[in-house]
Design an enzyme around this catalytic site. Structure first.
Site, PDB file in Angstrom:
ATOM      1  CB  ALA A 133      -1.142  -0.062   0.933  1.00  0.00           C
ATOM      2  CB  ALA A 176      -3.543 -13.607  -6.091  1.00  0.00           C
ATOM      3  CE  LYS A 184      -6.792 -14.437 -10.207  1.00  0.00           C
ATOM      4  NZ  LYS A 184      -6.580 -14.027  -8.583  1.00  0.00           N
ATOM      5  CB  VAL A 240       5.767   6.190  13.790  1.00  0.00           C
ATOM      6  CG1 VAL A 240       5.653   7.270  14.406  1.00  0.00           C
ATOM      7  CG2 VAL A 240       5.888   6.836  12.782  1.00  0.00           C
ATOM      8  CB  ILE A 248      -3.543  -5.518  -4.730  1.00  0.00           C
ATOM      9  CG1 ILE A 248      -2.477  -6.049  -3.670  1.00  0.00           C
ATOM     10  CG2 ILE A 248      -2.490  -4.354  -5.732  1.00  0.00           C
ATOM     11  CD1 ILE A 248      -1.495  -7.308  -3.385  1.00  0.00           C
TER      12      ILE A 248
HETATM   13  C1  FAD Z   1      -3.399 -13.835   4.155  1.00  0.00           C
HETATM   14  C2  FAD Z   1      -3.244 -12.805   3.016  1.00  0.00           C
HETATM   15  C3  FAD Z   1      -3.770 -13.104   1.701  1.00  0.00           C
HETATM   16  C4  FAD Z   1      -3.650 -12.032   0.620  1.00  0.00           C
HETATM   17  N1  FAD Z   1      -3.724 -12.510   0.094  1.00  0.00           N
HETATM   18  C5  FAD Z   1      -4.063 -11.578  -0.821  1.00  0.00           C
HETATM   19  C6  FAD Z   1      -3.639 -11.181  -2.391  1.00  0.00           C
HETATM   20  O1  FAD Z   1      -4.199 -13.091  -3.136  1.00  0.00           O
HETATM   21  N2  FAD Z   1      -4.168  -9.914  -3.378  1.00  0.00           N
HETATM   22  C7  FAD Z   1      -4.492  -9.135  -2.428  1.00  0.00           C
HETATM   23  O2  FAD Z   1      -4.445  -8.184  -3.897  1.00  0.00           O
HETATM   24  N3  FAD Z   1      -4.190  -9.448  -2.280  1.00  0.00           N
HETATM   25  C8  FAD Z   1      -4.540  -9.976  -0.629  1.00  0.00           C
HETATM   26  N4  FAD Z   1      -4.011  -9.797   0.594  1.00  0.00           N
HETATM   27  C9  FAD Z   1      -4.073  -8.167   1.409  1.00  0.00           C
HETATM   28  C10 FAD Z   1      -2.313  -7.904   0.634  1.00  0.00           C
HETATM   29  O3  FAD Z   1      -1.442  -8.418   1.289  1.00  0.00           O
HETATM   30  C11 FAD Z   1      -2.198  -6.175   1.590  1.00  0.00           C
HETATM   31  O4  FAD Z   1      -2.787  -5.363   1.196  1.00  0.00           O
HETATM   32  C12 FAD Z   1      -1.203  -5.762   0.952  1.00  0.00           C
HETATM   33  O5  FAD Z   1      -0.341  -6.552   1.305  1.00  0.00           O
HETATM   34  C13 FAD Z   1      -0.769  -4.411   2.248  1.00  0.00           C
HETATM   35  O6  FAD Z   1      -0.507  -4.644   2.691  1.00  0.00           O
HETATM   36  P1  FAD Z   1      -0.047  -2.883   3.347  1.00  0.00           P
HETATM   37  O7  FAD Z   1       0.855  -2.473   2.743  1.00  0.00           O
HETATM   38  O8  FAD Z   1      -1.662  -2.223   3.848  1.00  0.00           O
HETATM   39  O9  FAD Z   1       0.328  -3.276   4.679  1.00  0.00           O
HETATM   40  P2  FAD Z   1       1.432  -4.019   5.348  1.00  0.00           P
HETATM   41  O10 FAD Z   1       1.972  -5.008   4.577  1.00  0.00           O
HETATM   42  O11 FAD Z   1       2.100  -4.523   6.564  1.00  0.00           O
HETATM   43  O12 FAD Z   1       2.469  -2.683   5.695  1.00  0.00           O
HETATM   44  C14 FAD Z   1       2.358  -2.271   6.686  1.00  0.00           C
HETATM   45  C15 FAD Z   1       3.558  -0.792   6.987  1.00  0.00           C
HETATM   46  O13 FAD Z   1       3.777  -0.158   7.305  1.00  0.00           O
HETATM   47  C16 FAD Z   1       5.004   0.356   8.486  1.00  0.00           C
HETATM   48  N5  FAD Z   1       5.274   0.244   9.449  1.00  0.00           N
HETATM   49  C17 FAD Z   1       3.889  -0.574  10.870  1.00  0.00           C
HETATM   50  N6  FAD Z   1       4.190   0.182  11.845  1.00  0.00           N
HETATM   51  C18 FAD Z   1       4.690   1.782  12.162  1.00  0.00           C
HETATM   52  C19 FAD Z   1       5.890   1.649  12.826  1.00  0.00           C
HETATM   53  N7  FAD Z   1       5.301   2.316  13.481  1.00  0.00           N
HETATM   54  N8  FAD Z   1       6.942   2.922  12.692  1.00  0.00           N
HETATM   55  C20 FAD Z   1       7.229   2.785  11.127  1.00  0.00           C
HETATM   56  N9  FAD Z   1       6.669   1.629  10.029  1.00  0.00           N
HETATM   57  C21 FAD Z   1       5.925   1.236  10.666  1.00  0.00           C
HETATM   58  C22 FAD Z   1       5.802  -1.330   8.289  1.00  0.00           C
HETATM   59  O14 FAD Z   1       7.195  -1.007   8.450  1.00  0.00           O
HETATM   60  C23 FAD Z   1       5.258  -1.768   6.730  1.00  0.00           C
HETATM   61  O15 FAD Z   1       6.534  -0.919   6.226  1.00  0.00           O
HETATM   62  C24 FAD Z   1      -3.945 -10.530   1.816  1.00  0.00           C
HETATM   63  C25 FAD Z   1      -3.717 -10.496   2.937  1.00  0.00           C
HETATM   64  C26 FAD Z   1      -3.629 -11.478   3.844  1.00  0.00           C
HETATM   65  C27 FAD Z   1      -3.255 -11.465   5.210  1.00  0.00           C
END
Ligand code: FAD
Length: 497
Positions: A17, A51, A79, A184, A345
């Site tokens: 994200a 995916a 895919k 943070v 995603i």
């Molecule tokens: C089991 C599972 C399967 C999935 N499969 C799919 C799929 O096939 N297709 C799909 O589209 N989506 C899928 N998803 C969803 C997808 O993984 C997420 O939408 C995507 O990875 C985005 O994650 P994110 O960036 O929001 O969070 P995260 O990857 O958790 O990133 C969080 C970020 O915040 C930072 N952070 C947190 N706290 C702090 C702090 N205090 N200080 C500094 N930095 C901090 C971390 O370092 C990290 O960089 C799946 C999710 C799960 C749980």
């Protein structure tokens, strides 16, 4: 509300994200705003999310990403569809492809024509007219050089989530996004407006901004821990609340689709990448213990595990306001819909595009916030309904889980959609629903809803003409397959370019 010009955007989080947001916002409006991304390597990312669905291609192309480079760097594969196995009943399967069956005529969707033909002793089925299905089954893929819509093959990618974030980080830094490493520890908030003013890192650095994008993952460090925005819980409808994931050895023949295999209390994914398979089990902790889930997944891997098992806990639902004050939550911080249709995603992508459209360059005001939140609510609810459909319409009698899914109350919006299709064979797309009629059709029919009727418009074609037309479409759809390379040959060619 706050007429301060937005000159600096701070993104908290460097997962999928965070880096997707950084790359696209910098690319589109980087001339007007400065962007700084803060992430902590010691916290890491969720590490899953492999995916995708076809709009990702538009995302990459707006960024100007070369497909061959992207496939190489993220170890991606193609895919074309998801194959749902054991969902309707044990031993049965169907595909939800990104394509569409046949060819619709003016004001008449193809499935009405097919149903009309089925009354004339034509026993062909939807998928025989779908090029994505035919390619998925034959394990082939290449770009087909034709403008004929019958040869259209919408596709998406499977990729390594960690490599995709790295790829986008490189891209973003190259175009001017500033990255700051650090955890943070404290968030400074204006006492009067409640707006976030800055992030204080463990080493004392202070990162100030005008607009904050919370990409901090499930916990929602800004949107929830700081602003207490609240959460709409949908776990009474989407009852799976845990997942485990483990990588395994790759296969010689890389499938151009995701497998989704239903088990007694959830479902298993198999995502083929170039260097490994991604596997996981999504399950309901009310219907299955963690140990049972682990045993189930490990005994259903089709190749040797090559990494550690990771576990995840989640509550399906959405943040009550995806944008609150000067914080926009994107990614897991904004809510979670399980990965059944690979929509997370995509939700990141659409939130970024929505934010660009509503970007408050001259100051944050309620009208922009409300419009953003209204659109995101509608979008998420529509996807929610589509996911519930898969679970609710099942004929499995082998476990309490499937019985509970079949007998639960469902949202009125979904009940209406099912009823109008079942009774009349009619499908109507609501409000730019991400899933078009072809998607609803495949899943409804695949799960065993066979409409009792079809639109009489389909009878405007004389029976012989209709039969000929269907025969011709079937032939045309099959035509390109023989000359196409296998999916692996396609990938090998891309690796060389
Ligand atoms: C089991 C599972 C399967 C999935 N499969 C799919 C799929 O096939 N297709 C799909 O589209 N989506 C899928 N998803 C969803 C997808 O993984 C997420 O939408 C995507 O990875 C985005 O994650 P994110 O960036 O929001 O969070 P995260 O990857 O958790 O990133 C969080 C970020 O915040 C930072 N952070 C947190 N706290 C702090 C702090 N205090 N200080 C500094 N930095 C901090 C971390 O370092 C990290 O960089 C799946 C999710 C799960 C749980």
């Amino acid at each position: 509300m706050n007429h301060k010009t937005v000159k600096k955007v701070v993104i908290l989080g460097g997962g999928t994200a965070g880096w997707m947001s950084a790359a696209m916002i910098k690319k589109l409006i980087g001339n007007a705003v400065e962007i700084e991304l803060v992430e902590s390597e010691s916290i890491g990312t969720v590490g899953v999310g492999e995916a995708t669905i076809p709009p990702i291609k538009l995302f990459n192309s707006v960024l100007g990403i070369n497909e061959a480079e992207f496939l190489r760097e993220t170890k991606a594969t193609i895919k074309l569809a998801i194959k749902f196995e054991n969902w309707k009943e044990k031993g049965e399967s169907y595909y939800h492809t990104f394509g569409a069956a046949g060819r619709s005529l003016a004001f008449c969707q193809f499935h009405h024509l097919l149903k009309s033909a089925n009354q004339l002793e034509d026993d062909s089925h939807l998928w025989q007219y779908d090029l994505n299905y035919l390619l998925a089954e034959s394990g082939k893929f290449a770009h087909i050089n034709s403008k004929d819509p019958l040869y259209e093959v919408p596709y998406a990618y499977h990729f390594d989530a960690g490599l995709y974030a790295k790829f986008l980080r490189k891209f973003s830094e190259k175009i001017g996004v500033k990255r700051t490493e650090g955890m943070v520890k404290h968030v400074k908030q204006c006492q009067t407006s409640g707006f976030i003013e800055s992030l204080i890192l463990q080493d004392g650095q202070e990162i100030s901004g005008d607009l904050f994008i919370d990409c901090s993952g499930f916990k929602g460090l800004l949107i929830q821990e700081k602003l207490s925005t609240g959460y709409e819980d949908w776990s009474h409808w989407l009852q799976c609340d845990r997942a485990i994931a483990v990588p395994s050895k790759r296969f010689d023949n890389t499938l151009p689709y995701t497998r989704s295999i239903a088990h007694s209390a959830g479902w298993q994914w198999r995502i083929p990448l170039q260097h490994r398979n991604g596997n996981g089990l999504v399950y309901s902790s009310n219907h299955c213990t963690d140990q049972e889930a682990q045993d189930l997944l490990m005994s259903n891997l089709d190749s040797e595990a090559i990494g550690d098992l990771n576990s995840f806990r989640f509550t399906t639902g959405r943040r009550r306001k995806q944008w609150n004050k000067n914080v926009v939550s994107i990614g897991l911080s904004s809510g979670f819909l399980e990965p059944l249709e690979s929509t997370s995603i995509h939700l990141i992508q659409s939130a970024i595009v929505r934010l660009v459209h509503t970007f408050p360059h001259a100051g944050i005001n309620e009208s922009l916030i409300n419009e953003f939140n209204k659109q995101s609510k509608i979008e998420t609810e529509q996807i929610r309904d589509f996911l519930i459909l898969h679970y609710h319409v099942n004929q499995r009698s082998d476990s309490l889980f499937w019985n509970d899914m079949r007998t639960m109350n469902i949202p009125d919006s979904l009940a209406h959609k099912i009823e109008i299709f079942k009774e009349n064979g009619r499908l109507f797309r609501d409000n730019n629903d991400l899933f078009q009629d072809s998607s609803w059709l495949q899943v409804m029919v695949g799960q065993g809803i066979y409409p009792q009727d079809y639109h009489p418009i389909a009878n405007n074609i004389a029976p012989e003409k209709l039969k000929d037309m269907l025969k011709q479409i079937k032939t045309i759809k099959k035509e390109p397959i023989a000359s196409l390379p296998s999916h692996d040959e396609f990938l090998a060619t891309k690796m060389r370019t």
